[in-house]
Scaffold this motif. Sequence first.
Motif, mmCIF file in Angstrom:
data_model
loop_
_atom_site.group_PDB
_atom_site.id
_atom_site.type_symbol
_atom_site.label_atom_id
_atom_site.label_comp_id
_atom_site.label_asym_id
_atom_site.label_seq_id
_atom_site.Cartn_x
_atom_site.Cartn_y
_atom_site.Cartn_z
ATOM 1 N N VAL A 137 0.393 -1.289 -0.299
ATOM 2 C CA VAL A 137 -0.019 0.046 0.027
ATOM 3 C C VAL A 137 0.677 1.305 -0.306
ATOM 4 C CG1 VAL A 137 -0.160 0.513 2.748
ATOM 5 C CG2 VAL A 137 -2.260 0.966 0.991
ATOM 6 N N GLU A 138 1.925 1.277 0.530
ATOM 7 C CA GLU A 138 2.666 2.171 0.558
ATOM 8 C C GLU A 138 2.961 2.994 -0.537
ATOM 9 O OE1 GLU A 138 6.141 2.068 3.627
ATOM 10 O OE2 GLU A 138 4.315 2.328 5.192
ATOM 11 N N GLU A 139 3.384 2.131 -0.990
ATOM 12 C CA GLU A 139 3.773 2.713 -3.475
ATOM 13 C C GLU A 139 3.058 3.390 -3.896
ATOM 14 O OE1 GLU A 139 5.059 -1.498 -5.639
ATOM 15 O OE2 GLU A 139 6.659 -1.536 -3.630
ATOM 16 N N LEU A 140 1.369 2.724 -3.176
ATOM 17 C CA LEU A 140 0.482 3.831 -3.856
ATOM 18 C C LEU A 140 0.877 4.817 -3.594
ATOM 19 C CD1 LEU A 140 -2.434 1.897 -3.941
ATOM 20 C CD2 LEU A 140 -1.101 1.868 -5.418
ATOM 21 N N PHE A 141 1.165 5.626 -2.325
ATOM 22 C CA PHE A 141 0.975 7.258 -1.701
ATOM 23 C C PHE A 141 1.941 7.559 -1.608
ATOM 24 C CE2 PHE A 141 -2.470 5.000 -1.316
ATOM 25 C CZ PHE A 141 -3.826 5.807 -0.893
ATOM 26 N N GLN A 142 2.699 8.193 -2.741
ATOM 27 C CA GLN A 142 4.542 8.635 -2.485
ATOM 28 C C GLN A 142 4.556 10.276 -2.002
ATOM 29 O OE1 GLN A 142 7.024 6.906 -2.458
ATOM 30 N NE2 GLN A 142 5.721 5.408 -2.873
ATOM 31 N N ALA A 143 4.775 10.533 -0.817
ATOM 32 C CA ALA A 143 5.289 11.690 -0.324
ATOM 33 C C ALA A 143 5.329 13.155 -0.872
ATOM 34 C CB ALA A 143 5.664 11.633 1.064
ATOM 35 N N GLU A 144 5.594 12.962 -2.395
ATOM 36 C CA GLU A 144 5.924 14.099 -3.025
ATOM 37 C C GLU A 144 5.021 14.294 -4.008
ATOM 38 O OE1 GLU A 144 7.863 10.999 -2.943
ATOM 39 O OE2 GLU A 144 9.527 11.602 -2.287
ATOM 40 N N LEU A 145 3.805 13.648 -4.108
ATOM 41 C CA LEU A 145 2.655 13.764 -4.870
ATOM 42 C C LEU A 145 2.095 14.788 -4.120
ATOM 43 C CD1 LEU A 145 1.550 10.282 -5.333
ATOM 44 C CD2 LEU A 145 2.719 11.706 -7.014
ATOM 45 N N TYR A 146 1.949 15.116 -2.570
ATOM 46 C CA TYR A 146 1.440 15.498 -2.702
ATOM 47 C C TYR A 146 1.823 16.995 -1.576
ATOM 48 C CZ TYR A 146 -0.990 11.872 -1.346
ATOM 49 O OH TYR A 146 -1.889 10.689 -2.072
ATOM 50 N N LEU A 147 2.992 17.760 -1.813
ATOM 51 C CA LEU A 147 3.833 18.690 -1.241
ATOM 52 C C LEU A 147 3.721 19.953 -2.143
ATOM 53 C CD1 LEU A 147 5.547 19.417 1.271
ATOM 54 C CD2 LEU A 147 7.478 19.149 -0.886
ATOM 55 N N ILE A 148 2.876 20.544 -1.866
ATOM 56 C CA ILE A 148 2.841 22.442 -3.084
ATOM 57 C C ILE A 148 3.983 23.050 -2.924
ATOM 58 C CG2 ILE A 148 0.972 24.105 -2.871
ATOM 59 C CD1 ILE A 148 -0.054 21.959 -4.172
ATOM 60 N N SER A 149 4.876 23.768 -3.919
ATOM 61 C CA SER A 149 5.641 24.672 -3.303
ATOM 62 C C SER A 149 5.066 25.769 -4.147
ATOM 63 C CB SER A 149 7.209 24.169 -4.262
ATOM 64 O OG SER A 149 7.796 25.381 -4.278
#
Length: 444
Positions: A137-149
Amino acid sequence: MSGRGYFLKMREWELDSMKAFVRELETHMDEVYALRFFYSFQIPRLGKEFDLLQIRENQIVNVELKSGVVSDEALRKQLMQNRYYLAVQGKTIRSYTYISSQNRLVRLTNHDRIVGADWDQLCADLRDGGKDYEGDVEELFQAELYLISPLTEPERFLNKEYFLTAQQRDIERQILKKIRAERTGAYWFTGLPGTGKTLLLYDIAMKLSGKQRVCMIHCGESKKDWKRLHERLRRVEYLPDSEIRAECGLEEYSAVLVDEAHLLEPGARELLAGISTRRPVIFSGDCEDVISPDELGVSAEMVWKSVPGVQTFRMTNRIRTNAELSVFIQNMMRLTRGKGRRMYPHVSAGYANDDEEAEKLLKGYLALGYRYFEENAGSSEDVERLVVLIDERYFYDETGYLRSGDRSVRWMFHRLNQAKEELAFVVKKNEAVYSVILGLLQAM
């Protein structure tokens, strides 16, 4: 059920809520035993947790479990936030909450309202969506997908298409509470590159600028890019650090916020310290404790910790940068740290005996999709794959810090932290440093 490689300790009230939920489900469907949920899943590095997730080919069902009474508004906010994080999968999202003390089931509508839910509808949703996901399940949710600059994605930032992590929210809550009570003070939060400091600083700026003007000071190399964002902001005005002086009118703002405060000149630091006795001043800066004090000089963090009453925070959750790369960079910059020794499958190194060999190695990495920046390149963008050249000027001093003969290694530290997934080194005519890098890569 947790999808973890270790047993998860459950609190008693969580277990009771789970039992009550299952008992109610069994009165409405026979095949409850066949349902597959991930329990208490947390998105790595973000700390975002979900009670129950059913992940299938075309649909995700999220069920949150509550034991006590919770307001509908709190339920709505949680399910909306959950839906934001789940939406990156491109699947239909079904969002429910079960309150066991009331035996109450509610759902989030497509119009973001909380309404009473029908158990038969939930059961129908749990039967739909195709086959269950059976992978990690961790492979589906990468933190980089959520960080907004705010810099690279101003539209998403301005549209508030982001959520802060639990750590960011806690720091923001403490700072805003004190500012609203005292209207003055110095506040400093620091962390390694990639911990989301700039996003937090701009989120605070937006909240403080609801009715009054605030000033955002950005230090560093990308001043023109920040100007592009500030043309869209209301009541958040931009000032480059080069223009900080007594007569620049900072006293006119209700608050002053400083990004990359570790780059401030001493005179500017002293002026802002004085202003903090009359206006709130919030500083955000990189933690640079892996850089030699002899090259770094007096860090901004040391200066602000000496300001009476300064409130300091340390951000620790790495979001943007791969945790593996972060540990390697810290251990490489300062050998005596010995922090988090591990294998580094996404770090590589090659040796060149002269300029010609170095050029060939760099071309080889470029052909593999790596990016290479010259030393004087001012780019601050993050890249998936980064290759860096280390020549004969670099050495380790007697205390284990990486040093350079003719310039500070600060630029090297921040350049390395631009790598998101892969990091490579081309070491030219420097066997001593190459030996250190190989030692780190081969450490067990």
